[in-house]
Design an enzyme around this catalytic site. Structure first.
Site, PDB file in Angstrom:
ATOM      1  N   ASN A   1       0.758  -1.056  -0.053  1.00 34.74           N
ATOM      2  CA  ASN A   1       0.027  -0.090   0.085  1.00 34.74           C
ATOM      3  C   ASN A   1       1.017   1.197  -0.147  1.00 34.74           C
ATOM      4  O   ASN A   1       1.456   1.645   1.134  1.00 34.74           O
ATOM      5  CB  ASN A   1      -1.177  -0.192   1.207  1.00 34.74           C
ATOM      6  CG  ASN A   1      -1.564   1.233   1.498  1.00 34.74           C
ATOM      7  OD1 ASN A   1      -1.579   2.238   0.626  1.00 34.74           O
ATOM      8  ND2 ASN A   1      -2.416   1.322   2.586  1.00 34.74           N
TER       9      ASN A   1
ATOM     10  N   LYS B   1      -0.050   4.220  -0.374  1.00 31.48           N
ATOM     11  CA  LYS B   1      -0.570   5.441   0.362  1.00 31.48           C
ATOM     12  C   LYS B   1      -0.588   6.522  -0.458  1.00 31.48           C
ATOM     13  O   LYS B   1      -0.470   6.190  -1.789  1.00 31.48           O
ATOM     14  CB  LYS B   1      -0.144   5.757   1.697  1.00 31.48           C
ATOM     15  CG  LYS B   1      -0.147   4.465   2.697  1.00 31.48           C
ATOM     16  CD  LYS B   1      -0.014   4.605   4.002  1.00 31.48           C
ATOM     17  CE  LYS B   1       0.038   3.323   4.859  1.00 31.48           C
ATOM     18  NZ  LYS B   1       0.344   3.288   6.164  1.00 31.48           N
TER      19      LYS B   1
ATOM     20  N   HIS C   1      -9.539   0.985   5.302  1.00 34.74           N
ATOM     21  CA  HIS C   1      -8.063   1.336   5.894  1.00 34.74           C
ATOM     22  C   HIS C   1      -8.329   2.278   6.783  1.00 34.74           C
ATOM     23  O   HIS C   1      -9.029   3.260   6.692  1.00 34.74           O
ATOM     24  CB  HIS C   1      -6.900   1.905   4.710  1.00 34.74           C
ATOM     25  CG  HIS C   1      -5.710   1.842   5.266  1.00 34.74           C
ATOM     26  ND1 HIS C   1      -5.236   2.824   6.276  1.00 34.74           N
ATOM     27  CD2 HIS C   1      -4.528   1.074   5.222  1.00 34.74           C
ATOM     28  CE1 HIS C   1      -4.022   2.676   6.639  1.00 34.74           C
ATOM     29  NE2 HIS C   1      -3.569   1.417   5.865  1.00 34.74           N
TER      30      HIS C   1
ATOM     31  N   GLU D   1      -6.445   4.725   7.888  1.00 33.37           N
ATOM     32  CA  GLU D   1      -6.335   5.933   7.424  1.00 33.37           C
ATOM     33  C   GLU D   1      -7.695   6.659   6.880  1.00 33.37           C
ATOM     34  O   GLU D   1      -8.045   7.849   7.231  1.00 33.37           O
ATOM     35  CB  GLU D   1      -5.241   6.146   6.789  1.00 33.37           C
ATOM     36  CG  GLU D   1      -4.073   6.125   7.650  1.00 33.37           C
ATOM     37  CD  GLU D   1      -2.718   5.322   6.968  1.00 33.37           C
ATOM     38  OE1 GLU D   1      -2.721   5.385   5.904  1.00 33.37           O
ATOM     39  OE2 GLU D   1      -1.615   5.032   7.667  1.00 33.37           O
TER      40      GLU D   1
ATOM     41  N   GLU E   1      -5.238  -4.974  10.773  1.00 30.68           N
ATOM     42  CA  GLU E   1      -4.276  -3.948  11.010  1.00 30.68           C
ATOM     43  C   GLU E   1      -4.425  -2.993  12.136  1.00 30.68           C
ATOM     44  O   GLU E   1      -5.310  -2.158  12.397  1.00 30.68           O
ATOM     45  CB  GLU E   1      -4.176  -2.686   9.958  1.00 30.68           C
ATOM     46  CG  GLU E   1      -3.927  -3.782   8.667  1.00 30.68           C
ATOM     47  CD  GLU E   1      -3.371  -2.550   7.571  1.00 30.68           C
ATOM     48  OE1 GLU E   1      -2.154  -2.785   7.183  1.00 30.68           O
ATOM     49  OE2 GLU E   1      -4.033  -1.567   7.162  1.00 30.68           O
TER      50      GLU E   1
ATOM     51  N   GLY F   1       2.798   2.043  10.614  1.00 30.19           N
ATOM     52  CA  GLY F   1       3.954   3.103  10.416  1.00 30.19           C
ATOM     53  C   GLY F   1       4.830   3.688  11.717  1.00 30.19           C
ATOM     54  O   GLY F   1       5.227   4.568  11.829  1.00 30.19           O
TER      55      GLY F   1
ATOM     56  N   SER G   1       3.609  -2.384  10.443  1.00 34.01           N
ATOM     57  CA  SER G   1       4.930  -2.266  10.566  1.00 34.01           C
ATOM     58  C   SER G   1       5.688  -3.825  10.251  1.00 34.01           C
ATOM     59  O   SER G   1       6.444  -4.171  11.072  1.00 34.01           O
ATOM     60  CB  SER G   1       5.394  -1.881  11.949  1.00 34.01           C
ATOM     61  OG  SER G   1       5.146  -0.685  12.173  1.00 34.01           O
TER      62      SER G   1
END
Ligand code: PGA
Length: 265
Positions: free
Chosen positions: A21, A23, A112, A114, A182, A188, A227
Site C-alpha cells: 500500500n 498510500k 483502511h 487512515e 491492522e 507506521g 510495521s
C-alpha cells in the site's frame, strides 16, 4: 504461536498474498521501484501457478494504469486504495471500483484505518465499498483493527469482531474478499503486537468468518498489516491463520518488499 503447518486450513493451503500500500506516496519516478520488483520476480522464477505468493501493489490512483503496464506479463497485480460505493456520478474527487478495474487494477483496499479516521468512514460505508469492489469484479481487501485505547482496555477482540460483522458483505466469498487485520497503533510506528497477540486476533477473525460464511470462511485469507518489515516478516507469516501481509512503508522499496515476498518461502 507460530507453527510450521500454520498455512494449512482444513487440509487446504490458501495462496499467501503480499500486498503493498503506497498510500499518498509515489510519483512516476517511483515506477523504477516497480520495475526492479518485476526483475526480481522474474529472476526468482515465480510463476502464477507456483506456490509462491500473490503479489499486489496499490499505488495512488494516478499510477494504477502505468503500474499495471509495468506489471504486465509478470505475476504482480495492481489495486486501488479506496473506491466510492457508486459506479459513476456527481462525486467530485472520488474514484469508482469500475474505474480502478478499467485502469488495470484487480484489487481494492477498503476501510483502511487512515480512511476510517481521515474521512470518518463507518463500517456500513466500508461494506458498501467492498460490495462496489465485487460489483466491478475486483477483490476487496477489507481492513479492520483496534486502536491503542481499545487494546489497553482489553477490547481488541470485541472491536475487530464487531468490525468484521458490520463490514463484511453478505456476498463475500474466499475468492472475492480478503481481510487485513491492522492494529491502528502498529501502522507506521515500528511497533507490532506479539506473535501470540497476532495469532489470537487472526484466530478470532477466522472463527467469525466461519460463523458468518460457513465452510468458505476457512479459505478466506486474513492478512496482517502494521510495521511488517524484512526482519519480522518470516515470523509473522508463519503464524497460524496469517495468510499474507499488507505492507505500507516497506512496499515502496523494491529490495525490502522483495525480502518480504521471499519470507513466504
Ligand atoms: P506500515 O503500514 O507497513 O507502514 O505500518 C501498513 C498499512 O497501513 O497498511
Amino acid at each position: 504461536m507460530a507453527s510450521s503447518n500454520s498455512r494449512v486450513i482444513n487440509g487446504k493451503t490458501p495462496r499467501m498474498i503480499i500486498a503493498g500500500n503506497w498510500k499518498m506516496n509515489g510519483l512516476k519516478s517511483d515506477l523504477a521501484q516497480a520495475k526492479s520488483l518485476v526483475r526480481y520476480l522474474s529472476r526468482s522464477h515465480r510463476s502464477a501457478s507456483a506456490s509462491s505468493a500473490e503479489v499486489v501493489i496499490c499505488p495512488p490512483a494516478t499510477l494504477i494504469s502505468a503500474l499495471s503496464e509495468v506489471f504486465a506479463g509478470s505475476v504482480a497485480k495492481t489495486g486501488g486504495q479506496d473506491c466510492h460505493p457508486k459506479e459513476s456520478g456527481a462525486h467530485t474527487g472520488d474514484i469508482s471500483a469500475e474505474m480502478i478495474k478499467n485502469a488495470g487494477g484487480r484489487y481494492v483496499i477498503v476501510g483502511h484505518s487512515e480512511r476510517r479516521s481521515d474521512h470518518a468512514e463507518s463500517d456500513k460505508l466500508v461494506r458498501a465499498k467492498a460490495e462496489a469492489g465485487h460489483r466491478a469484479g475486483l477483490v476487496s481487501i477489507i481492513c479492520l483493527g483496534e486502536s491503542l485505547k481499545d487494546r489497553k482496555q482489553g477490547k481488541t477482540l470485541s472491536v475487530i469482531g464487531r468490525q468484521l460483522k458490520k463490514s463484511l458483505p453478505a456476498m463475500a466469498t474466499a475468492k472475492n474478499t480478503i481481510l487485513a487485520y491492522e492494529p491502528i497503533w502498529a501502522i507506521g510506528t515500528g511497533l507490532t503486537p506479539t506473535l501470540k497477540e497476532i495469532e489470537q486476533a487472526h484466530n478470532h477473525l477466522r472463527r467469525g468468518l466461519l460463523r458468518i460464511l460457513g465452510p468458505d470462511g476457512a479459505k478466506l485469507r486474513i492478512l496482517y498489516g502494521g510495521s511488517v518489515k524484512p526482519d519480522n516478516a518470516a515470523e509473522i507469516l508463519a503464524i497460524h491463520n496469517v495468510n499474507g501481509a499488507l505492507v505500507g512503508g516497506a512496499s515502496m522499496k523494491a529490495t525490502d518488499f522483495s525480502k518480504i515476498i521471499d519470507a513466504v518461502g
